[in-house]
Design an enzyme around this catalytic site. Structure first.
Site, PDB file in Angstrom:
ATOM      1  N   ASP A  59       0.879  -1.160   0.000  1.00 28.22           N
ATOM      2  CA  ASP A  59       0.000   0.000   0.000  1.00 28.22           C
ATOM      3  C   ASP A  59       0.918   1.211   0.000  1.00 28.22           C
ATOM      4  OD1 ASP A  59      -1.579   2.194   0.645  1.00 28.22           O
ATOM      5  OD2 ASP A  59      -2.561   1.249   2.354  1.00 28.22           O
ATOM      6  N   SER A 139       0.308  14.236 -14.595  1.00 26.17           N
ATOM      7  CA  SER A 139      -0.797  14.164 -15.550  1.00 26.17           C
ATOM      8  C   SER A 139      -0.916  15.490 -16.284  1.00 26.17           C
ATOM      9  CB  SER A 139      -2.110  13.879 -14.800  1.00 26.17           C
ATOM     10  OG  SER A 139      -3.234  14.021 -15.652  1.00 26.17           O
ATOM     11  N   TYR A 152      -8.523  15.766  -7.972  1.00 28.85           N
ATOM     12  CA  TYR A 152      -7.528  14.953  -8.693  1.00 28.85           C
ATOM     13  C   TYR A 152      -6.509  15.865  -9.361  1.00 28.85           C
ATOM     14  CZ  TYR A 152      -5.393  12.215 -12.400  1.00 28.85           C
ATOM     15  OH  TYR A 152      -4.482  11.626 -13.246  1.00 28.85           O
ATOM     16  N   LYS A 156      -2.315  16.049  -8.742  1.00 30.24           N
ATOM     17  CA  LYS A 156      -1.288  15.938  -9.773  1.00 30.24           C
ATOM     18  C   LYS A 156      -0.480  17.228  -9.883  1.00 30.24           C
ATOM     19  CE  LYS A 156      -1.850  11.674 -10.970  1.00 30.24           C
ATOM     20  NZ  LYS A 156      -0.774  10.690 -10.700  1.00 30.24           N
TER      21      LYS A 156
END
Length: 249
Positions: A59, A139, A152, A156
């Site tokens: 993890d 990203s 999100y 990034k």
């Protein structure tokens, strides 16, 4: 071979971009620890690669798991020369006020805290062996965000900015740090990114925003990662490299 004799850790290597990176690195001579929270997925990828790969379950948001994954890699292969922080997740594309605190925490735990844990664990080892390479998979969301993915996008953005700051701070230790910024690809997270059913019609709407006319593929990201990890890029650090078919142009 461009990575002959190198040892690499690739997180999120059980599928998608991570699997592609692990496979390409191994083909170029590296020994690769394929790290994934899903042990069976990591084992499938490592088995497909062969003797130059091992599967490690971890993890990436848990310090103890990260430390154990690095220790296992050292025991089996040696001190890593290359770290690819590829593991990532997202919340579903939806209005920001609908994103729950649990979703927010999970996204930042996987996309940002994992980088914190791995850098703290590996950077001293790389320093003591004379240097290394860290690649963080960011990203295009960090450069040209889409609506509906605010938290999100923010995670990034953190990965990209952390990469630049790490590049500066780790340069005296001869550790290069760069970020890869892929455009949307046909991975398991695609429907979450789109926020609508994964149909050819809905894919076409997103593809229409990419000038070269297709989504990214694992081999695209692997090729960029290989270059940045290789000695050919020995004077490149602190960059965001879009692998996006012109999306952020």
């Amino acid at each position: 071979m461009r990575l002959n004799g190198k040892i690499a850790i690739v997180t999120g290597a059980g599928s998608g971009f991570g699997a592609g990176i692990a496979e390409r690195f191994a083909a170029e001579g590296a020994r690769v620890a394929c790290v994934d929270i899903d042990r069976s997925a990591a084992e499938r990828v490592a088995s497909g690669i062969g003797a130059n790969a091992i599967a490690v379950a971890a993890d990436v948001g848990a310090a103890a798991d990260v430390e154990a994954s690095v220790a296992e890699t050292r025991e089996r292969f040696g001190i890593p020369h290359i770290l690819v922080n590829n593991a990532g997740t997202t919340h579903r594309n939806k209005p920001l006020l609908e994103v729950t605190e649990d979703e927010f925490d999970r996204v930042f735990r996987v996309n940002v805290k994992s980088i914190f844990h791995y850098v703290r664990t590996i950077a001293p080892l790389m320093r003591d062996q004379g240097g290394g390479v860290i690649l963080n998979v960011s990203s295009t969301a960090a450069l040209r965000p889409r609506p509906g993915l605010t938290w999100y996008n923010a995670s990034k953005g953190a990965a990209s900015l952390a990469s630049k700051s790490l590049a500066l701070e780790l340069a005296p230790w001869k550790i290069r740090v760069n970020a890869l910024c892929p455009v949307m690809g046909a991975t398991a997270l695609l429907e979450h990114f789109m926020g609508v059913p994964d149909t050819p019609e809905n894919r076409d709407k997103f593809i229409s925003t990419i000038p070269l006319g297709r989504m990214s593929r694992a081999e695209d990201i692997a090729a960029a990662a290989l270059f940045l990890a290789s000695d050919e890029a020995e004077f490149i650090t602190g960059v965001d490299l879009p692998v996006d078919g012109g999306r952020t142009a």
